[in-house]
Design a protein around this motif. Structure first.
Motif, short mmCIF file in Angstrom:
data_model
loop_
_atom_site.label_atom_id
_atom_site.label_comp_id
_atom_site.label_asym_id
_atom_site.label_seq_id
_atom_site.Cartn_x
_atom_site.Cartn_y
_atom_site.Cartn_z
N ILE A 55 0.86 -1.19 0.00
CA ILE A 55 0.00 0.00 0.00
C ILE A 55 0.90 1.23 0.00
CG2 ILE A 55 -1.93 1.17 1.12
CD1 ILE A 55 -2.49 -1.73 0.17
N LEU A 56 0.69 2.11 -0.99
CA LEU A 56 1.58 3.25 -1.20
C LEU A 56 0.91 4.57 -0.85
CD1 LEU A 56 3.01 2.34 -4.74
CD2 LEU A 56 3.95 1.72 -2.51
N GLU A 57 1.75 5.54 -0.50
CA GLU A 57 1.30 6.92 -0.46
C GLU A 57 1.39 7.49 -1.87
OE1 GLU A 57 -0.03 8.34 1.97
OE2 GLU A 57 0.69 7.39 3.83
N GLU A 58 0.66 8.55 -2.13
CA GLU A 58 0.60 9.12 -3.47
C GLU A 58 1.99 9.49 -4.00
OE1 GLU A 58 -0.79 10.33 -7.07
OE2 GLU A 58 -1.98 9.35 -5.49
N GLU A 59 2.83 10.05 -3.13
CA GLU A 59 4.14 10.51 -3.58
C GLU A 59 5.09 9.35 -3.90
OE1 GLU A 59 3.99 10.78 0.98
OE2 GLU A 59 2.70 11.28 -0.75
N GLU A 60 4.72 8.14 -3.47
CA GLU A 60 5.57 6.98 -3.74
C GLU A 60 5.30 6.35 -5.11
OE1 GLU A 60 6.38 5.18 0.69
OE2 GLU A 60 4.45 4.74 -0.26
N LYS A 61 4.28 6.83 -5.80
CA LYS A 61 3.95 6.29 -7.11
C LYS A 61 4.88 6.86 -8.17
CE LYS A 61 -0.16 5.80 -8.52
NZ LYS A 61 -1.53 6.11 -8.98
N VAL A 62 6.04 6.24 -8.30
CA VAL A 62 7.04 6.69 -9.27
C VAL A 62 7.45 5.49 -10.12
CG1 VAL A 62 7.90 8.57 -7.83
CG2 VAL A 62 8.90 6.29 -7.60
N PRO A 63 7.84 5.73 -11.37
CA PRO A 63 8.27 4.63 -12.24
C PRO A 63 9.52 3.95 -11.69
CG PRO A 63 7.82 6.63 -13.50
CD PRO A 63 7.81 7.02 -12.06
N PRO A 64 9.74 2.66 -11.97
CA PRO A 64 8.82 1.78 -12.68
C PRO A 64 7.65 1.38 -11.77
CG PRO A 64 10.72 0.53 -11.94
CD PRO A 64 11.00 1.96 -11.60
N PHE A 65 6.43 1.43 -12.29
CA PHE A 65 5.26 1.21 -11.46
C PHE A 65 5.10 -0.27 -11.09
CE2 PHE A 65 4.13 5.06 -13.91
CZ PHE A 65 4.01 5.95 -12.85
N ASP A 66 4.75 -0.48 -9.86
CA ASP A 66 4.47 -1.82 -9.36
C ASP A 66 2.98 -2.10 -9.60
OD1 ASP A 66 4.02 -4.14 -7.98
OD2 ASP A 66 5.03 -3.51 -6.15
N ILE A 68 1.05 -4.39 -8.74
CA ILE A 68 0.25 -4.97 -7.67
C ILE A 68 0.22 -4.09 -6.41
CG2 ILE A 68 0.61 -7.30 -8.51
CD1 ILE A 68 2.65 -7.75 -6.33
N ALA A 69 0.80 -2.90 -6.48
CA ALA A 69 0.71 -1.96 -5.36
C ALA A 69 -0.52 -1.08 -5.54
CB ALA A 69 1.96 -1.10 -5.29
N VAL A 70 -1.10 -0.63 -4.41
CA VAL A 70 -2.31 0.18 -4.44
C VAL A 70 -2.10 1.45 -3.62
CG1 VAL A 70 -4.76 0.28 -3.77
CG2 VAL A 70 -3.83 -1.80 -4.78
N ASN A 71 -2.53 2.57 -4.16
CA ASN A 71 -2.52 3.85 -3.47
C ASN A 71 -3.43 3.78 -2.24
OD1 ASN A 71 -3.07 6.54 -2.72
ND2 ASN A 71 -2.83 7.27 -4.82
N LYS A 72 -2.95 4.30 -1.11
CA LYS A 72 -3.75 4.26 0.12
C LYS A 72 -5.11 4.94 -0.07
CE LYS A 72 -2.94 6.99 3.63
NZ LYS A 72 -2.32 7.64 4.81
N ILE A 284 -6.12 -7.37 -6.94
CA ILE A 284 -6.41 -6.01 -7.36
C ILE A 284 -5.11 -5.39 -7.89
CG2 ILE A 284 -7.33 -3.78 -6.66
CD1 ILE A 284 -9.33 -6.14 -6.61
N THR A 285 -5.09 -5.12 -9.18
CA THR A 285 -3.88 -4.63 -9.84
C THR A 285 -4.10 -3.26 -10.46
OG1 THR A 285 -4.47 -5.71 -11.92
CG2 THR A 285 -3.14 -6.99 -10.38
N ASP A 286 -3.02 -2.64 -10.87
CA ASP A 286 -3.02 -1.39 -11.64
C ASP A 286 -3.64 -0.21 -10.88
OD1 ASP A 286 -1.79 -2.57 -13.91
OD2 ASP A 286 -3.71 -3.49 -14.41
N ASP A 287 -3.62 -0.29 -9.54
CA ASP A 287 -4.02 0.85 -8.70
C ASP A 287 -5.33 1.48 -9.15
OD1 ASP A 287 -3.83 2.64 -6.62
OD2 ASP A 287 -2.57 4.06 -7.73
N VAL A 288 -6.38 0.68 -9.23
CA VAL A 288 -7.67 1.17 -9.72
C VAL A 288 -8.35 2.05 -8.67
CG1 VAL A 288 -8.05 -0.74 -11.30
CG2 VAL A 288 -8.77 -0.97 -8.91
N ASN A 289 -9.13 3.01 -9.13
CA ASN A 289 -9.89 3.86 -8.21
C ASN A 289 -11.18 3.16 -7.79
OD1 ASN A 289 -11.84 4.19 -10.29
ND2 ASN A 289 -10.82 6.04 -11.04
N GLY A 290 -12.00 3.84 -7.02
CA GLY A 290 -13.20 3.22 -6.48
C GLY A 290 -14.16 2.72 -7.53
N LYS A 291 -14.40 3.53 -8.58
CA LYS A 291 -15.33 3.13 -9.63
C LYS A 291 -14.80 1.92 -10.40
CE LYS A 291 -17.81 4.85 -13.69
NZ LYS A 291 -17.46 3.66 -14.49
#
Length: 655
Positions: A55-66, A68-72, A284-291
């Protein structure tokens, strides 16, 4: 509740019989309403299992993207969506209680799982779980707790933190094995794959791990995992979460032996209580949003349209290893660019093109190995081209020097003779031949990792076959038909009955082969090649021992040879239209049929012009064909033409 339900269904019944009619009606309605709210089993005990990792913070979303990681923030949106849409997050204890009949699962039940024990679970996921009062399962790797606090570059939870989250009452600690969350060398190319399901290849001695050694290694690892978590937490794990979702029957037996009743893989789909021993989980992959998350949960990524490239390994293999490597690299790049999401990959060698297996591309106990490369090619396609790979294998057509009684016999010149068909087929009626072929399929599964099986089009028997002694014994003593071929052949009714029995028998034989594979690769899907004539003219089942209703019953997909030029159709488009129409007449026909177009006109020894190929593809789509492929894919002279193929071939709804 269960006890109350039994009371309502027994003693109250006799009490109601003594009441006046109107009062009985009122009380009966009230009881039904009350029991429907409290004692019904919504969805028949169905539940989803969702899977998260880091589970990542927004500022941790940097390339190369993981992936299987999800934004908090997105994780909280997921939790909020579940709550808003009345999903009920349940615990492992809730599931176990339901399995014992002590409670029922709520409607829209969901289990949340987090793999690997990353520190982000403790710092970011746990506060959200507490906020929403959601239970979860945390899968930890035993060896990672032994003084190692970093997996790759990601910090892991400490043993004290794991004990703390367990003490919260919200978190079930599951085993993620002791030390199987990594790859091991699985073939002579040095490829690494799941330590749970792969046989270790010893590069020094050029040999594979023996059955007994593999069995011992898996059982010891599961035992060690249980013991390590017991030392850490004071309780043994009740859940085994298989690393990478990889498992087999031996691993499942090990978990059972060491008292772990629940296990989890990584296949999409919902579960019932009967699936609790091996649950499907949606990663849950590709850090999808709620919708986007809501779409995944409600649709469960179903109805993916297949786009299939059917590949001859004989086009890839070369006696020069460096040329083989260049061919493979070109194939992977081509498939990745084409938009294909599935590859039917030849696992047998057929250099003379007669459809019989002269040798195999994987280690086995019965036939020559042309080169041990199927596992390597399949893995390259899966990991670099991101496609599903089906092992394309003969059902019966193997060139081998075996006793004559093993082979299919045809009635000729007044008696049973060795069949003259181009396919030199071993008879599925002969017990020794069945075992021989089953061994080959089992060896494929032991040494190679793949997503499915494609059964070759050699699984046919004509109206003069099979009259071998073992086949006629089944014909008479099991099916109740005459023991004499002449009596069967003299009656159109008996010929059709004979054909229908043979259709089912061959299909059941492929079920046996599938079972041999699924012991080691339980998650595979199946497809089978199907000639067009038995679909267009069902009475021709007599000549092929094939029928669409039987195939739809036995296989996940049916791959029909949608090849009008091969069939000599006067009007190719009209012929294809009839093919789709006949398929649509069968329940679930279009959902399971893969229409394989021809990329080569074998009669003229010419490539199909791309204008014609594209027109046929678009026609199939327009008519409602969901799954479309082609054969063969020839990378050496770019057929079908890649630049055109990649513009229209991709699936409409890729996963």
């Amino acid at each position: 509740m269960v006890a109350a339900s039994r009371w309502l269904s027994s003693k109250s019944f006799f009490f109601l019989l003594t009441m006046p009619g109107i009062l009985r009606l009122i009380i009966t309605f009230a009881i039904l309403l009350f029991s429907s709210q409290l004692f019904a089993v919504p969805d028949n005990g169905h539940f989803l299992v969702l899977n998260y990792h880091d589970i990542l913070e927004e500022e941790e979303k940097v390339p190369p993207f993981d992936r299987i990681a999800v934004n908090k923030k997105h994780l909280e949106q997921h939790f909020a969506w579940l709550k808003k849409n009345q999903y009920h997050v349940i615990s492992i204890q809730d599931l176990l209680d339901a399995m014992k009949g002590e409670k029922t699962l709520p409607n829209k039940a969901v289990i949340l799982t987090f793999d690997d024990g990353y520190l982000s679970f403790y710092t970011r996921a746990l506060p959200l779980l507490k906020k929403y009062h959601y239970p979860a399962t945390l899968a930890v790797v035993g060896s990672w707790l032994e003084g190692q606090h970093v997996h790759g570059v990601k910090p892991l939870m400490s043993a004290a933190q794991i004990r703390e989250v367990m003490a919260s009452g919200l978190v079930e600690i599951a085993s993620h094995t002791h030390d199987l969350h990594h790859g091991i060398v699985m073939n002579p190319f040095g490829d690494e794959h799941s330590a749970v399901t792969s046989r270790l290849y010893n590069t020094e001695y050029e040999e594979y791990e023996k059955d007994d050694d593999y069995h011992k290694r898996i059982f010891q690892e599961v035992e060690k995992s249980s013991e390590r978590l017991f030392q850490l937490l004071g309780v043994r794990p009740r859940v085994m979460v298989w690393p990478y979702g990889e498992y087999n029957s031996i691993a499942l037996e090990a978990a059972k032996q060491y008292g772990i009743p629940l296990t989890m893989g990584l296949n999409d789909g919902s579960n019932t209580l009967a699936d609790a021993g091996l649950m499907k989980r949606m990663m849950i992959t590709d850090d999808v949003n709620g919708k986007q998350f809501g779409d995944i949960v409600t649709k469960q990524r179903k109805n993916l349209s297949l786009r299939v490239a059917h590949v001859d390994m004989d086009y890839i293999y070369d006696e020069d290893d460096e040329q083989t490597a260049r061919n493979l690299k070109a194939l992977v790049e081509r498939i990745k660019s084409s938009g294909a999401n599935t590859v039917y990959l030849q696992a047998f060698s057929d250099p003379d093109g007669d459809g019989n297996a002269d040798a195999l591309y994987f280690p086995n106990r019965h036939l020559p190995v042309r080169k041990d490369m199927f596992s390597h090619v399949a893995l390259q396609l899966r990991t670099k081209a991101n496609v599903k790979v089906y092992a394309w294998m003969p059902i019966m057509a193997y060139k081998t020097d075996m006793p004559l009684k093993w082979y299919v016999k045809e009635w000729r010149d007044g008696g049973p003779q060795f069949s003259r068909h181009i396919y030199s087929r071993l008879s599925p009626f002969n017990p020794e031949a069945r075992q021989f072929i089953g061994d080959i399929y089992e060896d494929l599964a032991k040494h190679c990792d793949f997503n499915g099986l494609l059964f070759h089009d050699d699984g046919i028997l004509s109206d003069f076959e099979d009259v071998s002694a073992s086949a006629m014994d089944v014909t008479h003593n099991v099916w109740g038909l005459p023991a004499e071929f002449e009596k069967i052949h003299a009656s159109s009714e008996l010929r059709l009955q004979w054909a229908q029995h043979k259709t089912e028998y061959i299909s059941q034989f492929t079920d046996y082969l599938t079972d041999r594979v699924r012991f080691y690769r339980p998650y595979i899907k199946t497809a089978r090649n199907f000639y067009a004539l038995p679909l267009l003219k069902p009475y021709s089942e007599e000549w092929y021992a094939q029928s669409l209703p039987a195939f739809l019953k036995h296989y996940d997909y049916v791959a029909i040879e949608a090849m009008p030029f091969m069939e000599g159709a006067e009007d190719a488009n009209k012929w294809l239209t009839e093919l789709v129409k006949k398929t649509a007449e069968q329940p679930n026909g279009l959902n399971k049929m893969v229409f394989e177009l021809q990329a080569v006109d074998w009669k003229k020894q010419q490539d199909i012009p791309m204008a014609v190929f594209t027109e046929q593809f678009q026609l199939l789509k327009k008519l409602g064909a969901q799954h479309i492929g082609y054969y063969p894919d020839n990378l050496h002279h770019d057929q079908p033409k890649l630049e055109e193929l990649k513009q229209f071939f991709p699936a409409v709804n890729p996963d």
